[in-house]
Design an enzyme around this catalytic site. Structure first.
Site, PDB file in Angstrom:
ATOM      1  N   LYS A  53      27.856  41.591  40.588  1.00  0.00           N
ATOM      2  CA  LYS A  53      27.936  41.022  39.238  1.00  0.00           C
ATOM      3  C   LYS A  53      27.470  39.568  39.246  1.00  0.00           C
ATOM      4  O   LYS A  53      26.725  39.139  38.370  1.00  0.00           O
ATOM      5  CB  LYS A  53      29.373  41.135  38.700  1.00  0.00           C
ATOM      6  CG  LYS A  53      29.769  42.577  38.372  1.00  0.00           C
ATOM      7  CD  LYS A  53      31.271  42.732  38.148  1.00  0.00           C
ATOM      8  CE  LYS A  53      31.622  44.201  37.918  1.00  0.00           C
ATOM      9  NZ  LYS A  53      33.066  44.415  37.786  1.00  0.00           N
ATOM     10  N   GLN A  97      38.763  41.155  38.416  1.00  0.00           N
ATOM     11  CA  GLN A  97      38.386  42.422  39.057  1.00  0.00           C
ATOM     12  C   GLN A  97      39.635  43.248  39.369  1.00  0.00           C
ATOM     13  O   GLN A  97      40.572  42.761  39.992  1.00  0.00           O
ATOM     14  CB  GLN A  97      37.586  42.128  40.341  1.00  0.00           C
ATOM     15  CG  GLN A  97      37.043  43.368  41.023  1.00  0.00           C
ATOM     16  CD  GLN A  97      36.021  44.134  40.173  1.00  0.00           C
ATOM     17  OE1 GLN A  97      35.128  43.546  39.572  1.00  0.00           O
ATOM     18  NE2 GLN A  97      36.174  45.442  40.106  1.00  0.00           N
ATOM     19  N   ASP A 120      35.281  42.144  29.707  1.00  0.00           N
ATOM     20  CA  ASP A 120      35.546  43.534  30.084  1.00  0.00           C
ATOM     21  C   ASP A 120      36.069  44.341  28.891  1.00  0.00           C
ATOM     22  O   ASP A 120      36.173  45.562  28.967  1.00  0.00           O
ATOM     23  CB  ASP A 120      36.580  43.587  31.219  1.00  0.00           C
ATOM     24  CG  ASP A 120      35.924  43.628  32.590  1.00  0.00           C
ATOM     25  OD1 ASP A 120      34.781  44.116  32.682  1.00  0.00           O
ATOM     26  OD2 ASP A 120      36.564  43.179  33.563  1.00  0.00           O
TER      27      ASP A 120
END
Ligand code: NDP
Length: 308
Positions: A53, A97, A120
């Site tokens: 990412k 994460q 997200d």
């Protein structure tokens, strides 16, 4: 019939090229979109995901950084980091994460991320916005799947879509997005009765269970489009031969690496009946990263009241 592969890599690259152009336009106005990934502990797969990412961000001109915290960090310690990132003006997107260590209150952490920086799309406010179809940040994998279907010309309006898996990250939000596109949506899970029969009703079948090769031709109506979200590592030679025995390149790759990545769809079985399907790897995965980049730029614009 042999299904045509939907090329997630090519679609992901096209989206990233558009994002890079957007970043360029923002930079001309003195705005550099910024993404911070928070990584807790030593989870090997998480490290690879975060590294990919951050790398993709750099390639597109997005300023990105990685905050690595020890696995022993407490919920309040992590909340302090999130709060600091919420305050920083040079951070447009915050990505925590998952999975977090068991002693950390993951729900509280995701709720603490500012909804404006929630790239997200996991914050309850953004989940609610998705539910009612209001402007907001959407979860990357489901929105990536939608984008892939749109760019591949797969019709959704009035069609029957079956999503297997009801997680908050993939199955549920994807079902909502498909519903907003006027598909008739069924969500299945581990307690669904007669699963193959329900799946066979689908024009569009999405597999997101984390069960290697579970969806075989028995689950697929001839001519259906099949999207495979699962990513599973399989190292038993017999199983790999069952999935990829007809694909010398994949078998050779397995011999070299000692494992193969397989989705939740049995590729050899399903490609005989589906009209189009996504490969693993190279299907949904690249879209997830591309949409994270897109969400970061979107967040940068939304936060400054610019048109998205
Ligand atoms: P979860 O484990 O959170 O959810 C799995 C879902 O599948 C649950 O709803 C579960 O049902 C359902 N399920 C499990 N077994 C069966 C079964 N035998 N029959 C029917 N339904 C079943 O997984 P995620 O949604 O997080 O991820 C799913 C897969 O997608 C994983 O392989 C993951 O690695 C992959 N993934 C890939 C991404 C990408 O970028 N390509 C991104 C995110 C995930 P129940 O609710 O009843 O337990």
């Amino acid at each position: 019939m042999t299904a045509e592969w939907i090329d997630g890599v090519a679609i992901g690259e096209a989206i990233k090229a558009e994002v890079a152009r957007d970043v360029e336009i923002l930079r001309e106005r003195g705005i550099v979109p910024g993404l911070t990934a928070v990584l807790v502990g030593e989870h090997p797969a998480s490290k690879i995901y975060v590294r990919n990412k951050v790398k993709a961000s750099h390639q597109l001109g997005i300023r990105s950084e990685q905050r690595e915290l020890d696995a022993s960090v407490t919920s309040s310690g992590l909340l302090r980091v999130v709060d600091e990132l919420n305050q920083r003006d040079d951070v447009d997107g915050i990505l925590v994460q998952l999975p977090l260590p068991g002693h950390v209150d993951a729900k509280a952490i995701l709720r603490a991320v500012s909804p404006d920086k929630d790239v997200d799309g996991f914050h309850p406010l953004n989940v609610g916005r998705l539910c009612i179809g209001a402007e907001g940040l959407r979860p990357c994998t489901p929105v990536g799947i939608l984008e892939m279907l749109r760019r591949s010309g797969v019709p959704l309006q009035g069609t029957r879509a079956v999503v297997v898996g009801r997680s908050d990250i993939v199955g549920k939000p994807l079902a909502l997005l498909l519903l907003h596109q006027h598909a008739t949506v069924t969500i299945c899970h581990s307690r669904t009765r007669n699963l193959p029969q329900v799946c066979r009703e689908a024009d569009l079948l999405v597999a997101a269970m984390g069960k290697p090769g579970m969806i075989t031709s028995d689950y697929v109506r001839p001519g259906a489009v099949v999207v495979d979200v699962g990513i599973n590592r399989v190292s038993e030679a017999e199983r790999v031969a069952d999935y990829f025995g007809d694909d010398p390149a994949r078998m050779e790759d397995f011999q070299k690496k000692g494992y193969a990545l397989v989705g939740d769809v049995h590729p050899r079985s399903v490609k005989r009946v589906a009209s189009r399907m996504t490969p693993v790897p190279g299907g949904v995965g690249p879209l997830t990263i591309a949409m994270l980049m897109s969400n970061t730029v979107r967040a940068a614009k939304l936060r400054r009241g610019l048109q998205v």
